[in-house]
Design an enzyme around this catalytic site. Structure first.
Site, PDB file in Angstrom:
ATOM      1  CB  SER A  82       2.262   3.300   3.503  1.00 21.41           C
ATOM      2  OG  SER A  82       1.885   4.521   2.922  1.00 21.41           O
ATOM      3  CE  LYS A  85      -2.077   4.064   2.717  1.00 23.16           C
ATOM      4  NZ  LYS A  85      -0.743   4.671   2.837  1.00 23.16           N
ATOM      5  CB  SER A 146       0.130   2.345  -0.645  1.00 22.84           C
ATOM      6  OG  SER A 146       0.446   2.687   0.694  1.00 22.84           O
TER       7      SER A 146
END
Length: 317
Positions: A82, A85, A146
């Site tokens: 993640s 992102k 997230s």
């Protein structure tokens, strides 16, 4: 000012001897191109000595105005989960800039994003089709809890498809000089999205220049109508001076953490940034993330404490 990239074998595995460089009057820049602070090329920072680098994975630390404080673990691209992102948010804010007090346009949740909520064991946010959230709110849902489904929703909103948005992510990475990074999705669920600690520091510095991004990643929790309180996945925010940035974990990627912390050098605030990747890979995401957080906390507190011991925190020598 940008200096030629320093050969990698001189950087991996230890800290830079800053005292020698500053004594020679040489402006120090990181291998990722971090420029010295204008008018302050020779910061009064002595050699901080060896840092408590994690034995696992790879990591890197940079200090604004000074450059690299060292790297460990090489530059072989690894899955970043993640952390992806951060680039998703960076591209969205480049394409659709927001003022610090601006919410931005309302974006409707499509059926795909709603269907993906809670499916497949991913990190998602429970949204329903037809709901409308501001761009600022979706950035919060992207970066604080997230949400993978929110990442893909923003990609479709911006570019019509995730494939088209990924092309923008790759172009942005190229402009930032992230030579060892490949993006294959907007959420990070794909293990084929890979990068290095050094490349992720390039992105972190660039993203932290945006005040909206900076405010969102520093948010510990926020209340979202219809969803309640959402809490940041980054436990490092409990450490004094930490300003964010982003966690990422999966079985293959291990634990990953980008962090930014404010320190003072010569009485002037400086941004200390770090990347810790691929911790305890192939165990569990929770175990990997704990290792990344512990390693990051050790690195940032070590640098901060040594700067304070050298007398630079209070601006005295």
């Amino acid at each position: 000012m940008s200096l030629p990239r320093t050969p990698r074998h001189r950087l991996v595995g230890g800290a830079v001897s800053l005292a020698l460089l500053t004594a020679l009057g040489i402006a120090v820049a990181s291998p990722s191109g971090a420029p010295p602070v204008p008018g302050d090329e020779r910061l009064p920072v002595s050699d901080i000595g060896p840092l408590p680098w994690p034995h696992d994975g790879q990591s890197a630390v940079e200090l604004e105005g000074t450059g690299s404080l060292g790297e460990r673990g090489g530059r072989r691209p690894v899955p970043i989960a993640s952390l992806t992102k951060v680039m998703t948010a960076y591209v969205i804010l480049k394409e659709h800039p927001l003022r610090p007090d601006e919410e931005g346009p309302l974006i409707e949740v499509d059926r795909t994003a709603a269907h993906e909520a809670g499916v497949g064991g991913e990190s998602t946010v429970p949204v329903r089709p037809g709901e409308r959230y501001s761009q600022r709110r979706l950035l919060e849902l992207l970066l604080i809890p997230s949400g993978n489904n929110v990442a893909r929703l923003l990609a479709r909103w911006d570019s019509g498809s995730q494939a088209a948005f990924v092309a923008k992510m790759r172009r942005a990475a190229g402009r930032l000089g992230m030579e060892d990074t490949v993006y294959t999705g907007s959420s990070g669920i794909e293990p084929t999205t890979t990068s290095t600690a050094a490349d992720q520091l390039r992105l972190t510095r660039a993203a932290m220049e945006d005040p909206v991004f900076r405010a969102v990643v520093a948010t510990r929790e926020t209340i979202v109508p219809g969803l309640g309180t959402i809490t940041n996945t980054n436990p490092l925010l409990d450490t004094p001076g930490v300003l964010g940035v982003k966690t990422g974990s999966s079985t293959l990627a291990g634990g990953n953490l980008l962090w930014a912390c404010e320190v003072r050098v010569g009485g002037t605030p400086r941004l200390l940034v770090g990347a810790v990747l691929h911790q305890r890979a192939n165990t569990t995401p929770a175990e990997g993330l704990r290792a990344a957080v512990d390693a990051s906390r050790g690195l940032l507190t070590s640098v901060r404490d040594r700067l304070a011991a050298a007398g630079t925190e209070g601006g005295e020598r």
